[in-house]
Write a protein that holds these residues in place. Structure first.
Motif, short mmCIF file in Angstrom:
data_model
loop_
_atom_site.label_atom_id
_atom_site.label_comp_id
_atom_site.label_asym_id
_atom_site.label_seq_id
_atom_site.Cartn_x
_atom_site.Cartn_y
_atom_site.Cartn_z
N HIS A 62 6.08 4.82 43.78
CA HIS A 62 5.00 5.66 43.41
C HIS A 62 4.68 6.67 44.52
CE1 HIS A 62 1.52 6.64 41.01
NE2 HIS A 62 0.77 6.46 42.45
N GLU A 63 4.41 6.17 45.78
CA GLU A 63 4.00 7.49 46.80
C GLU A 63 5.11 8.37 47.19
OE1 GLU A 63 4.89 3.42 47.15
OE2 GLU A 63 2.76 2.99 46.38
N LYS A 64 6.33 8.13 46.99
CA LYS A 64 7.20 9.08 47.27
C LYS A 64 7.06 10.28 46.16
CE LYS A 64 11.47 6.72 49.97
NZ LYS A 64 12.29 6.18 49.66
N ILE A 65 6.86 10.02 44.53
CA ILE A 65 6.78 10.86 44.03
C ILE A 65 5.27 11.82 44.47
CG2 ILE A 65 5.50 10.66 41.44
CD1 ILE A 65 7.84 7.48 40.57
N ALA A 80 14.10 10.04 27.91
CA ALA A 80 14.22 9.91 26.20
C ALA A 80 13.02 9.60 25.78
CB ALA A 80 15.41 9.22 26.61
N TYR A 81 13.02 9.37 24.61
CA TYR A 81 11.70 9.17 23.52
C TYR A 81 11.42 7.88 23.83
CZ TYR A 81 9.90 7.83 19.74
OH TYR A 81 8.51 7.48 18.76
N PRO A 82 12.08 7.25 23.82
CA PRO A 82 11.81 5.90 24.60
C PRO A 82 11.23 5.38 25.07
CG PRO A 82 14.22 5.36 23.63
CD PRO A 82 14.36 7.43 23.83
N GLN A 83 11.30 6.62 26.29
CA GLN A 83 10.72 6.03 27.99
C GLN A 83 9.20 6.56 27.75
OE1 GLN A 83 14.03 6.42 28.38
NE2 GLN A 83 14.14 4.26 27.68
N LEU A 84 9.03 7.55 26.37
CA LEU A 84 7.91 8.87 26.78
C LEU A 84 6.76 8.22 27.54
CD1 LEU A 84 7.59 11.62 24.87
CD2 LEU A 84 6.62 10.63 23.28
N LEU A 85 6.40 6.93 27.05
CA LEU A 85 5.29 6.86 27.13
C LEU A 85 4.72 6.81 28.98
CD1 LEU A 85 3.63 3.80 24.74
CD2 LEU A 85 2.97 6.53 24.91
N ASP A 86 6.23 6.52 29.29
CA ASP A 86 6.16 7.12 31.27
C ASP A 86 5.75 7.83 31.42
OD1 ASP A 86 7.38 4.38 31.20
OD2 ASP A 86 10.05 5.18 30.81
N GLN A 87 5.91 8.68 30.50
CA GLN A 87 4.57 9.74 30.42
C GLN A 87 3.74 10.20 31.42
OE1 GLN A 87 6.88 13.73 29.50
NE2 GLN A 87 6.52 12.66 27.67
N LEU A 88 2.63 8.82 30.64
CA LEU A 88 1.69 9.45 31.29
C LEU A 88 1.22 8.41 33.10
CD1 LEU A 88 -0.03 6.88 28.15
CD2 LEU A 88 0.18 9.19 28.32
N ILE A 90 3.96 10.06 35.04
CA ILE A 90 3.86 11.33 35.32
C ILE A 90 2.66 11.73 35.55
CG2 ILE A 90 4.76 13.28 35.56
CD1 ILE A 90 7.41 11.30 33.96
N VAL A 91 1.56 11.79 34.51
CA VAL A 91 0.47 12.56 34.34
C VAL A 91 -1.16 11.93 35.16
CG1 VAL A 91 -1.70 12.52 33.11
CG2 VAL A 91 1.03 13.98 32.14
N ASP A 92 -0.75 10.74 35.46
CA ASP A 92 -1.74 9.41 36.42
C ASP A 92 -1.39 10.65 37.85
OD1 ASP A 92 -2.26 8.61 34.63
OD2 ASP A 92 -2.08 6.81 35.09
N ALA A 93 0.22 10.29 38.12
CA ALA A 93 0.45 10.96 39.37
C ALA A 93 0.26 12.38 39.12
CB ALA A 93 2.32 10.76 39.61
N ILE A 94 0.10 13.14 38.82
CA ILE A 94 -0.28 14.37 38.87
C ILE A 94 -1.25 14.40 39.16
CG2 ILE A 94 -0.08 16.60 37.49
CD1 ILE A 94 2.52 15.86 36.05
#
Length: 104
Positions: A62-65, A80-88, A90-94
């Protein structure tokens, strides 16, 4: 014409997946400094993922991201669609990085 130094740096999530590998190649071919986030490679990983992983730097903490997000202007997610909620995540890190101009 935009110079190479003025092209935005791009971070691609899912860059070793089916769509992601094409996004990575297109970004690099266009002259962008391109970073790739991918899940760790294992012995059972697809051959194509292993090949792409050798070519591009992997970020897995996470820190590297957040650190790399502070260095880029564009984030592209091809998860991929099964990991779609992982984008949350990404948004938090952004939001923490605070400087991303484009998220696709």
């Amino acid at each position: 014409m935009e110079g190479e130094n003025t092209k935005p740096k791009i971070l691609i999530f899912g860059g070793t997946g089916y769509l992601g590998k094409y996004m990575v190649k297109a970004s690099v071919s266009s002259g962008h400094n391109t970073f790739v986030y991918a899940r760790p490679v294992t012995e059972n990983s697809r051959t194509s993922k292993l090949e792409i992983h050798k070519e591009f730097q992997e970020l897995d903490e996470h820190e590297k991201i957040i650190s790399i997000l502070k260095e880029v202007g564009v984030v592209i997610s091809t998860v991929a669609y099964p990991q779609l909620l992982d984008q949350l995540k990404i948004v938090d890190a952004i939001k923490v990085a605070g400087n991303i101009k484009v998220f696709v």
